[in-house]
Write a protein that holds these residues in place. Structure first.
Motif, mmCIF file in Angstrom:
data_model
loop_
_atom_site.group_PDB
_atom_site.id
_atom_site.type_symbol
_atom_site.label_atom_id
_atom_site.label_comp_id
_atom_site.label_asym_id
_atom_site.label_seq_id
_atom_site.Cartn_x
_atom_site.Cartn_y
_atom_site.Cartn_z
ATOM 1 N N ASP A 59 29.486 -10.409 -9.462
ATOM 2 C CA ASP A 59 28.328 -10.515 -10.348
ATOM 3 C C ASP A 59 28.354 -9.460 -11.454
ATOM 4 O O ASP A 59 29.292 -9.417 -12.226
ATOM 5 N N LYS A 60 27.322 -8.620 -11.563
ATOM 6 C CA LYS A 60 27.220 -7.606 -12.626
ATOM 7 C C LYS A 60 28.411 -6.641 -12.570
ATOM 8 O O LYS A 60 28.949 -6.243 -13.595
ATOM 9 N N CYS A 61 28.813 -6.281 -11.364
ATOM 10 C CA CYS A 61 29.973 -5.393 -11.211
ATOM 11 C C CYS A 61 31.206 -6.015 -11.876
ATOM 12 O O CYS A 61 31.907 -5.355 -12.638
ATOM 13 N N ALA A 62 31.462 -7.289 -11.600
ATOM 14 C CA ALA A 62 32.641 -7.960 -12.164
ATOM 15 C C ALA A 62 32.518 -8.175 -13.669
ATOM 16 O O ALA A 62 33.530 -8.335 -14.353
ATOM 17 N N GLN A 63 31.302 -8.169 -14.200
ATOM 18 C CA GLN A 63 31.139 -8.238 -15.649
ATOM 19 C C GLN A 63 31.576 -6.922 -16.288
ATOM 20 O O GLN A 63 32.178 -6.908 -17.356
ATOM 21 N N ASN A 64 31.258 -5.807 -15.629
ATOM 22 C CA ASN A 64 31.639 -4.486 -16.143
ATOM 23 C C ASN A 64 33.076 -4.115 -15.791
ATOM 24 O O ASN A 64 33.704 -3.342 -16.510
ATOM 25 N N TRP A 65 33.559 -4.622 -14.691
ATOM 26 C CA TRP A 65 34.907 -4.351 -14.199
ATOM 27 C C TRP A 65 35.608 -5.694 -13.980
ATOM 28 O O TRP A 65 35.727 -6.166 -12.850
ATOM 29 N N PRO A 66 36.066 -6.334 -15.059
ATOM 30 C CA PRO A 66 36.690 -7.651 -14.913
ATOM 31 C C PRO A 66 37.927 -7.604 -14.004
ATOM 32 O O PRO A 66 38.826 -6.777 -14.197
ATOM 33 N N PRO A 67 37.959 -8.472 -13.005
ATOM 34 C CA PRO A 67 39.117 -8.522 -12.104
ATOM 35 C C PRO A 67 40.376 -8.969 -12.844
ATOM 36 O O PRO A 67 40.294 -9.736 -13.801
ATOM 37 N N LEU A 68 41.519 -8.488 -12.378
ATOM 38 C CA LEU A 68 42.803 -8.953 -12.895
ATOM 39 C C LEU A 68 43.094 -10.279 -12.194
ATOM 40 O O LEU A 68 43.524 -10.307 -11.046
#
Length: 127
Positions: A59-68
């Motif tokens: 969610d918000k975490c993955a928006q700030n830290w886009p997964p490879l």
């Protein structure tokens, strides 16, 4: 030019164009200056809260830290593994640690995510 000669040339061009894609699929990241970067030169990070080869950054975490993310049908190799995220999508991990970029890194070589959240985010480095 005979039909056979034309066919050979077409096959050679097709193989030459496919080769970079195969190389890219084999190596999801590059080592640069003792750390990992994606193929755009952006710094990759690991998250201390990820455990047992599972990403907890959603969610918000993955928006700030886009997964490879895994492109296409790439396969694991050596310490490079593929994990399944909570949404069912595939993400690259190195030695069991999921990898991410950071939204505040704007250009190649930026490392602004290192030590964020009381040190939970670290630059990904080979062993």
């Amino acid at each position: 030019m005979t039909y056979f000669t034309q066919t050979i040339k077409v096959l050679a061009v097709t193989a030459a164009l496919a080769l970079p894609a195969l190389v890219f699929a084999a190596e999801p990241a590059m080592e640069k200056g003792g750390m990992f970067t994606d193929h755009k030169g952006m710094t990759l990070y690991t998250f201390a809260n990820d455990k047992d080869g599972r990403s907890v950054c959603n969610d918000k975490c993955a928006q700030n830290w886009p997964p490879l993310m895994v492109e296409g049908e790439a396969k694991p190799s050596g310490k490079w593994t593929v994990i399944t995220r909570d949404d069912g999508k595939k993400q690259w991990a190195y030695d069991g640690k999921p990898l991410y970029t950071f939204i505040m890194d704007k250009k190649e070589g930026d490392m602004t995510g290192d030590e964020k959240m009381d040190g939970a985010w670290k630059i990904a480095k080979p062993d």
